[in-house]
Design a protein around this motif. Structure first.
Motif, PDB file in Angstrom:
ATOM      1  N   GLU A   1       0.852  -1.145   0.009  1.00 39.75           N
ATOM      2  CA  GLU A   1       0.024  -0.082   0.083  1.00 39.75           C
ATOM      3  C   GLU A   1       0.905   1.279  -0.170  1.00 39.75           C
ATOM      4  OE1 GLU A   1      -3.482   0.489  -0.053  1.00 39.75           O
ATOM      5  OE2 GLU A   1      -3.484  -1.770  -0.212  1.00 39.75           O
ATOM      6  N   VAL A   2       0.678   2.263  -0.931  1.00 37.40           N
ATOM      7  CA  VAL A   2       1.382   3.269  -1.057  1.00 37.40           C
ATOM      8  C   VAL A   2       0.674   4.774  -0.863  1.00 37.40           C
ATOM      9  CG1 VAL A   2       3.233   4.469  -2.443  1.00 37.40           C
ATOM     10  CG2 VAL A   2       3.091   1.993  -2.569  1.00 37.40           C
ATOM     11  N   ALA A   3       1.150   5.575  -0.177  1.00 40.95           N
ATOM     12  CA  ALA A   3       0.265   6.835  -0.149  1.00 40.95           C
ATOM     13  C   ALA A   3       0.756   7.511  -1.375  1.00 40.95           C
ATOM     14  CB  ALA A   3       0.965   7.715   1.202  1.00 40.95           C
ATOM     15  N   PHE A   4       0.032   8.551  -1.666  1.00 41.97           N
ATOM     16  CA  PHE A   4       0.204   9.583  -2.777  1.00 41.97           C
ATOM     17  C   PHE A   4       0.627   8.782  -4.151  1.00 41.97           C
ATOM     18  CE2 PHE A   4       2.162  11.259   1.133  1.00 41.97           C
ATOM     19  CZ  PHE A   4       1.044  11.965   1.499  1.00 41.97           C
ATOM     20  N   LEU A   5      -0.013   7.457  -4.322  1.00 44.27           N
ATOM     21  CA  LEU A   5       0.227   6.887  -5.474  1.00 44.27           C
ATOM     22  C   LEU A   5      -1.331   6.699  -6.336  1.00 44.27           C
ATOM     23  CD1 LEU A   5       2.532   5.186  -6.964  1.00 44.27           C
ATOM     24  CD2 LEU A   5       1.418   3.182  -5.883  1.00 44.27           C
TER      25      LEU A   5
ATOM     26  N   ASP B   1       2.537   0.634 -12.620  1.00 45.02           N
ATOM     27  CA  ASP B   1       4.130   0.515 -12.583  1.00 45.02           C
ATOM     28  C   ASP B   1       4.675  -0.366 -11.658  1.00 45.02           C
ATOM     29  OD1 ASP B   1       3.778   2.397 -14.840  1.00 45.02           O
ATOM     30  OD2 ASP B   1       4.265   4.133 -13.775  1.00 45.02           O
ATOM     31  N   LEU B   2       4.202   0.086 -10.401  1.00 48.21           N
ATOM     32  CA  LEU B   2       4.885  -0.811  -9.320  1.00 48.21           C
ATOM     33  C   LEU B   2       4.404  -2.254  -9.573  1.00 48.21           C
ATOM     34  CD1 LEU B   2       5.960  -0.937  -6.457  1.00 48.21           C
ATOM     35  CD2 LEU B   2       3.733  -0.598  -5.633  1.00 48.21           C
TER      36      LEU B   2
ATOM     37  N   GLU C   1      10.356 -10.119 -20.427  1.00 44.25           N
ATOM     38  CA  GLU C   1      10.954  -9.612 -21.559  1.00 44.25           C
ATOM     39  C   GLU C   1       9.936  -8.607 -22.360  1.00 44.25           C
ATOM     40  OE1 GLU C   1      12.727 -12.719 -23.649  1.00 44.25           O
ATOM     41  OE2 GLU C   1      14.201 -13.169 -22.251  1.00 44.25           O
ATOM     42  N   ASN C   2       8.511  -8.647 -21.863  1.00 45.27           N
ATOM     43  CA  ASN C   2       7.525  -7.875 -22.538  1.00 45.27           C
ATOM     44  C   ASN C   2       6.863  -6.757 -21.917  1.00 45.27           C
ATOM     45  OD1 ASN C   2       6.871  -8.984 -25.292  1.00 45.27           O
ATOM     46  ND2 ASN C   2       6.542 -11.067 -23.900  1.00 45.27           N
ATOM     47  N   GLN C   3       6.800  -5.575 -22.191  1.00 51.62           N
ATOM     48  CA  GLN C   3       6.092  -4.445 -21.395  1.00 51.62           C
ATOM     49  C   GLN C   3       4.635  -5.124 -21.659  1.00 51.62           C
ATOM     50  OE1 GLN C   3       8.841  -2.574 -20.644  1.00 51.62           O
ATOM     51  NE2 GLN C   3       7.119  -1.184 -20.523  1.00 51.62           N
ATOM     52  N   PHE C   4       4.093  -4.642 -20.209  1.00 53.26           N
ATOM     53  CA  PHE C   4       2.718  -5.229 -19.998  1.00 53.26           C
ATOM     54  C   PHE C   4       1.752  -4.145 -20.789  1.00 53.26           C
ATOM     55  CE2 PHE C   4       3.231  -7.062 -15.564  1.00 53.26           C
ATOM     56  CZ  PHE C   4       4.352  -8.076 -16.057  1.00 53.26           C
TER      57      PHE C   4
END
Length: 477
Positions: free
Chosen positions: A246-250, A257-258, A311-314
């Motif tokens: 859990e991340v504040a200000f996200l 991205d995370l 190896e792939n971008q999501f």
């Protein structure tokens, strides 16, 4: 004299005099060749016994499963299949194993049989490889969060709240099961219980983690969770482990991205550190695939799936766009899907998720902005009033592996949603307080650890990736 692990000895290339090793017998051939394993590696080390000069009574005690203490000399192997071997100078049987009753014999066993012997199944190559990978993944998870400024917190296992609103919880009580106290309405009086209220085993640490995120900034939980869902499928456990940052200000974009960064990191870690186990499991899966009808075989091997992810971008796709793709897809039009997609608002099934990943986009997919009606109360409502800032990450072969969202930080909107779903605001007063005192945008996600272990090992049943599975009618060991 130095005690070595089997892994250390197999990595040596020079002769070593007077070494010691301890382990369990996998096989004993011709009264001369012992295959010894101590759990440090998938591979055994060959120990060569001098038959003529060894006590014959001791030789009789060397059976599959017996624990030995061997002293000898590490030399270059004269036979095929190994680079080094041990010439045995001294042998002590630490623990005998009855060859008539020892369940894990050197032959192929069914997974069902091994589940019935879960206390011994890590003596097999498959399960020792799985559990070493499980350990490495656990370490990589903590390593990632530590390197990225997260604080590890322990959320309660006993809770008075139902984070998911599902109601499928295990009750925790000290009241008499035959004659519990009753209130004036004739119902069980939980004010007389140990905690003074109804309590359960947690289904998620998310709500409590949010409280710490709103003061420490970035936190994560990694612990056991429980769900009293009476399901005997290959994907359900009553006790399982969850990773929940859990991340504040996200916001939701940062959350995606995370999650992508996190998944690639932990999978890369095992690709770098667990090659032997992964290659063994990759071959096991290939052999298993050969026994299936051609139309049911996976298009990717285990190693290909892992590299496919790292190896792939999501690809990031809105739920609405995904529904359009699925509605117009050949499997849907030709009625090949078991669950046909007919209208917006449908809850996607694994077959739909896998089609998007494996057939349409050919890369991992993150779906976002789901209908509010099929998602939890704590997810932030979008301006359209019908979707929420939710996201699911879809992998090949398994479908959804991560679920997360930007949390609803607006007090009145959250209270309204709780009212619509008949969620008791008094029970979650502390959760509402977060929106009264310094509220801010914040986000997080949940990853079922066993789902991750299933994906990275290629196992098809979740009961085979946890040491002692807890399922309906089963709490053995």
């Amino acid at each position: 004299m130095a005690l070595h692990s089997v892994l250390e000895l197999l990595q040596k290339r020079n002769t070593l005099h007077d070494i010691e090793v301890k382990g369990w017998v996998r096989t004993f051939r011709a009264n001369r060749f012992i295959a010894l394993n101590d759990g440090s590696t998938l591979n055994n080390i060959q120990c060569v016994v001098d038959f003529e000069n060894t006590d014959k009574e001791v030789l009789k005690r060397i059976t599959t499963g017996a624990a030995l203490h061997i002293t000898g000399e590490l030399v270059e192997s004269q036979g095929k299949g190994q680079d080094v071997e041990i010439i045995v100078k001294k042998l002590i049987v630490l623990g005998e194993s009855d060859p008539e009753t020892f369940p894990i014999q050197p032959k192929k066993h069914s997974f069902e049989f091994l589940r019935e012997n879960a206390h011994l199944r890590t003596r097999t190559n498959t399960f020792s490889a799985i559990m070493r990978l499980r350990s490495s993944l656990s370490f990589a998870i903590h390593k990632y969060f530590n390197e990225n400024g997260f604080y590890y917190m322990h959320t309660p296992i006993i809770t008075g709240s139902d984070a998911e609103g599902a109601g499928e919880m295990f009750r925790v009580t000290t009241l008499s099961d035959s004659n519990p106290p009753k209130n004036d309405e004739g119902k069980v009086d939980y004010t007389k219980d140990f905690f003074g209220k109804e309590a359960n085993l947690t289904v998620s640490g998310q709500l409590e983690a949010e409280t710490y995120a709103m003061s420490l900034g970035k936190v994560y939980t990694f612990g056991p969770t429980f769900r009293a869902e009476n399901s005997n499928t290959s994907r359900h456990l009553a006790e399982f482990w969850m990773i929940e940052p859990e991340v504040a200000f996200l916001d939701l974009d940062g959350n995606m991205d995370l999650a992508e960064s996190f998944l690639k990191y932990v999978i890369n870690y095992i690709l770098q550190h667990n090659q032997t186990d992964l290659q063994f499991l990759d071959q096991r899966l290939k052999d298993e695939e050969k026994t299936k009808p051609a139309d049911q075989r996976s298009e990717m091997s285990l190693m290909e799936k892992l590299h496919f992810v790292v190896e792939n971008q999501f690809k990031r796709v809105s739920y609405t766009e995904a529904i359009d793709i699925l509605r117009n897809s050949k499997p849907n039009k030709k009625k090949k899907f078991q669950y046909l997609i007919e209208e917006w608002g449908a809850d996607l099934q694994s077959e739909h998720e896998r089609f998007l990943v494996e057939k349409h986009f050919k890369c991992p997919v993150i779906l976002f902005d789901y209908p509010a009606k099929i998602k939890a109360f704590y997810m932030r409502l979008n301006e359209d009033g019908k979707t929420v800032r939710a996201m699911d990450i879809l992998f090949p072969g398994i479908g959804e592996i991560v679920g997360g969202s930007q949390r609803e930080e607006r007090l009145e909107v959250l209270k309204s949603k709780m009212g619509d779903l008949d969620i008791d605001k008094k029970e979650l007063w502390w959760y509402l307080d977060l929106r009264k005192y310094g509220t801010a945008v914040h986000s997080g996600f949940g990853l079922g650890f066993e789902r991750l272990v299933m994906f990275t090992t290629g196992m098809g049943n979740i009961r085979d990736v946890i040491p002692f599975p807890r399922t309906p009618q089963n709490a053995e060991f």
